[in-house]
Write a protein that holds these residues in place. Structure first.
Motif, mmCIF file in Angstrom:
data_model
loop_
_atom_site.group_PDB
_atom_site.id
_atom_site.type_symbol
_atom_site.label_atom_id
_atom_site.label_comp_id
_atom_site.label_asym_id
_atom_site.label_seq_id
_atom_site.Cartn_x
_atom_site.Cartn_y
_atom_site.Cartn_z
ATOM 1 N N LEU A 191 0.520 -0.903 -0.146
ATOM 2 C CA LEU A 191 0.195 -0.241 -0.039
ATOM 3 C C LEU A 191 0.438 1.079 -0.292
ATOM 4 O O LEU A 191 1.079 1.930 -0.370
ATOM 5 C CB LEU A 191 -0.920 0.085 1.250
ATOM 6 N N GLY A 192 2.131 0.841 -0.018
ATOM 7 C CA GLY A 192 3.472 2.044 -0.150
ATOM 8 C C GLY A 192 3.312 3.573 1.482
ATOM 9 O O GLY A 192 3.343 4.284 1.295
ATOM 10 N N MET A 193 2.320 2.860 2.394
ATOM 11 C CA MET A 193 2.163 3.442 3.651
ATOM 12 C C MET A 193 4.286 3.653 4.547
ATOM 13 O O MET A 193 4.847 2.339 5.057
ATOM 14 C CB MET A 193 1.540 1.896 4.961
ATOM 15 N N ASP A 194 3.907 4.392 4.908
ATOM 16 C CA ASP A 194 5.491 5.035 5.362
ATOM 17 C C ASP A 194 5.214 4.619 6.916
ATOM 18 O O ASP A 194 5.099 5.756 7.214
ATOM 19 C CB ASP A 194 5.443 5.971 4.368
ATOM 20 N N ASP A 195 4.943 4.044 7.289
ATOM 21 C CA ASP A 195 4.308 3.680 8.549
ATOM 22 C C ASP A 195 5.592 2.729 9.467
ATOM 23 O O ASP A 195 5.830 1.676 8.332
ATOM 24 C CB ASP A 195 3.144 4.131 8.714
ATOM 25 N N ALA A 196 4.731 2.591 10.653
ATOM 26 C CA ALA A 196 5.208 1.150 11.099
ATOM 27 C C ALA A 196 4.576 0.523 11.904
ATOM 28 O O ALA A 196 3.438 1.162 12.342
ATOM 29 C CB ALA A 196 6.765 1.545 12.201
ATOM 30 N N ILE A 197 3.861 -0.781 12.272
ATOM 31 C CA ILE A 197 3.551 -1.064 12.983
ATOM 32 C C ILE A 197 3.602 -1.045 14.573
ATOM 33 O O ILE A 197 4.777 -1.779 15.123
ATOM 34 C CB ILE A 197 3.228 -2.660 12.908
ATOM 35 N N GLU A 198 2.848 -0.780 15.551
ATOM 36 C CA GLU A 198 3.103 -0.347 16.908
ATOM 37 C C GLU A 198 2.304 -1.723 17.661
ATOM 38 O O GLU A 198 3.340 -1.938 18.638
ATOM 39 C CB GLU A 198 2.411 0.528 17.183
ATOM 40 N N ASP A 199 0.732 -2.053 18.051
ATOM 41 C CA ASP A 199 0.741 -3.222 17.665
ATOM 42 C C ASP A 199 -0.247 -3.922 17.950
ATOM 43 O O ASP A 199 -0.160 -3.488 16.427
ATOM 44 C CB ASP A 199 0.837 -3.171 18.960
ATOM 45 N N ILE A 200 -0.511 -5.204 17.316
ATOM 46 C CA ILE A 200 -2.046 -5.336 16.919
ATOM 47 C C ILE A 200 -2.454 -5.994 18.188
ATOM 48 O O ILE A 200 -1.594 -6.975 18.817
ATOM 49 C CB ILE A 200 -1.198 -6.679 15.951
ATOM 50 N N LEU A 201 -3.207 -6.083 17.609
ATOM 51 C CA LEU A 201 -4.752 -7.027 18.477
ATOM 52 C C LEU A 201 -5.984 -7.558 17.941
ATOM 53 O O LEU A 201 -6.821 -7.440 17.425
ATOM 54 C CB LEU A 201 -5.421 -5.880 19.162
ATOM 55 N N ILE A 202 -5.918 -9.105 18.672
ATOM 56 C CA ILE A 202 -6.537 -10.458 18.375
ATOM 57 C C ILE A 202 -8.002 -9.940 19.301
ATOM 58 O O ILE A 202 -7.011 -10.777 20.422
ATOM 59 C CB ILE A 202 -5.999 -11.395 17.242
ATOM 60 N N THR A 203 -8.830 -10.000 18.671
ATOM 61 C CA THR A 203 -9.496 -10.199 19.883
ATOM 62 C C THR A 203 -10.707 -11.517 19.914
ATOM 63 O O THR A 203 -11.581 -11.605 18.766
ATOM 64 C CB THR A 203 -10.442 -8.998 20.257
ATOM 65 N N LEU A 204 -11.122 -12.561 20.761
ATOM 66 C CA LEU A 204 -11.897 -13.523 20.218
ATOM 67 C C LEU A 204 -12.337 -13.867 21.852
ATOM 68 O O LEU A 204 -12.806 -12.522 22.047
ATOM 69 C CB LEU A 204 -10.278 -14.488 21.234
ATOM 70 N N HIS A 205 -13.518 -14.500 21.532
ATOM 71 C CA HIS A 205 -14.654 -14.596 22.736
ATOM 72 C C HIS A 205 -13.826 -14.294 24.339
ATOM 73 O O HIS A 205 -14.608 -13.547 24.486
ATOM 74 C CB HIS A 205 -15.890 -15.737 21.966
ATOM 75 N N ARG A 206 -13.026 -15.026 24.188
ATOM 76 C CA ARG A 206 -12.625 -15.312 25.539
ATOM 77 C C ARG A 206 -11.492 -14.824 25.807
ATOM 78 O O ARG A 206 -11.026 -14.676 27.165
ATOM 79 C CB ARG A 206 -12.484 -16.685 26.073
ATOM 80 N N GLN A 207 -10.802 -14.218 25.380
ATOM 81 C CA GLN A 207 -9.506 -13.415 25.492
ATOM 82 C C GLN A 207 -8.921 -12.574 24.068
ATOM 83 O O GLN A 207 -9.747 -12.369 23.296
ATOM 84 C CB GLN A 207 -8.457 -15.055 24.735
ATOM 85 N N TYR A 208 -8.121 -11.965 24.904
ATOM 86 C CA TYR A 208 -7.152 -11.130 23.567
ATOM 87 C C TYR A 208 -6.282 -11.417 23.135
ATOM 88 O O TYR A 208 -5.236 -11.697 24.662
ATOM 89 C CB TYR A 208 -6.843 -9.366 25.139
ATOM 90 N N HIS A 209 -5.345 -10.987 22.529
ATOM 91 C CA HIS A 209 -4.247 -11.405 21.772
ATOM 92 C C HIS A 209 -3.457 -10.597 21.512
ATOM 93 O O HIS A 209 -3.634 -9.913 20.405
ATOM 94 C CB HIS A 209 -4.320 -13.235 21.109
ATOM 95 N N LEU A 210 -1.917 -9.642 21.932
ATOM 96 C CA LEU A 210 -1.791 -8.876 21.776
ATOM 97 C C LEU A 210 -0.421 -9.227 21.590
ATOM 98 O O LEU A 210 0.408 -10.136 21.917
ATOM 99 C CB LEU A 210 -1.228 -7.643 23.069
ATOM 100 N N ILE A 211 -0.232 -8.490 20.395
ATOM 101 C CA ILE A 211 0.956 -8.497 19.630
ATOM 102 C C ILE A 211 1.610 -7.160 19.613
ATOM 103 O O ILE A 211 0.952 -6.521 18.878
ATOM 104 C CB ILE A 211 1.207 -9.192 18.198
ATOM 105 N N ARG A 212 2.565 -6.938 20.435
ATOM 106 C CA ARG A 212 3.717 -5.344 20.454
ATOM 107 C C ARG A 212 4.574 -5.200 19.507
ATOM 108 O O ARG A 212 5.912 -6.202 19.886
ATOM 109 C CB ARG A 212 4.308 -5.200 21.399
ATOM 110 N N VAL A 213 5.078 -4.774 18.513
ATOM 111 C CA VAL A 213 5.700 -5.656 16.994
ATOM 112 C C VAL A 213 7.434 -4.171 17.326
ATOM 113 O O VAL A 213 7.000 -3.146 17.892
ATOM 114 C CB VAL A 213 5.596 -5.166 16.036
#
Length: 121
Positions: A62-84
């Protein structure tokens, strides 16, 4: 702080089920804490490394000049955090699985950010 201390601190976050430090280029865990029968951290690390690599490729496409800080995956019973982040030429992420009923997502994100900043590799 070293990897073991960082993972212990991650596990002290309210609702923590498991934590890992992962090299997202290879999908290999550099360390884990928690997990167990219902949460295979090695498998989660490999799968989430694919998620991170996919997002990196998508941003480049996409040509995005940015960086991922974190990604959140939301499940019914859990959160999954990814800190890049990167450190000393290594491309890493901290992975934290949380029990959704016990966790405060905003505080967990803040704590994971602090742990990442204090981590020495």
């Amino acid at each position: 702080m070293n990897i073991e201390t960082a993972l212990k601190e991650a596990m002290s976050i309210n609702g923590a089920l498991g934590a890992a430090l992962v090299d997202y280029e290879s999908g290999m865990c550099l360390g884990t804490a928690g997990g167990g029968r219902d949460l295979d951290l090695e498998m989660a690390a490999a799968g989430n490394a694919e998620v991170v690599r996919h997002e990196m490729r998508m941003m480049a496409t996409l040509g995005m000049d940015d960086a991922i800080e974190d990604i959140l995956i939301t499940l019914h019973r859990q959160y999954h955090l990814i800190r890049v982040f990167s450190r000393n030429g290594a491309y890493l992420f901290l992975y934290l699985a949380l029990d959704r009923e016990r966790a405060n997502l905003a505080l967990a994100r803040h704590s994971l950010r602090r742990i990442e900043q204090d981590l020495s590799i």
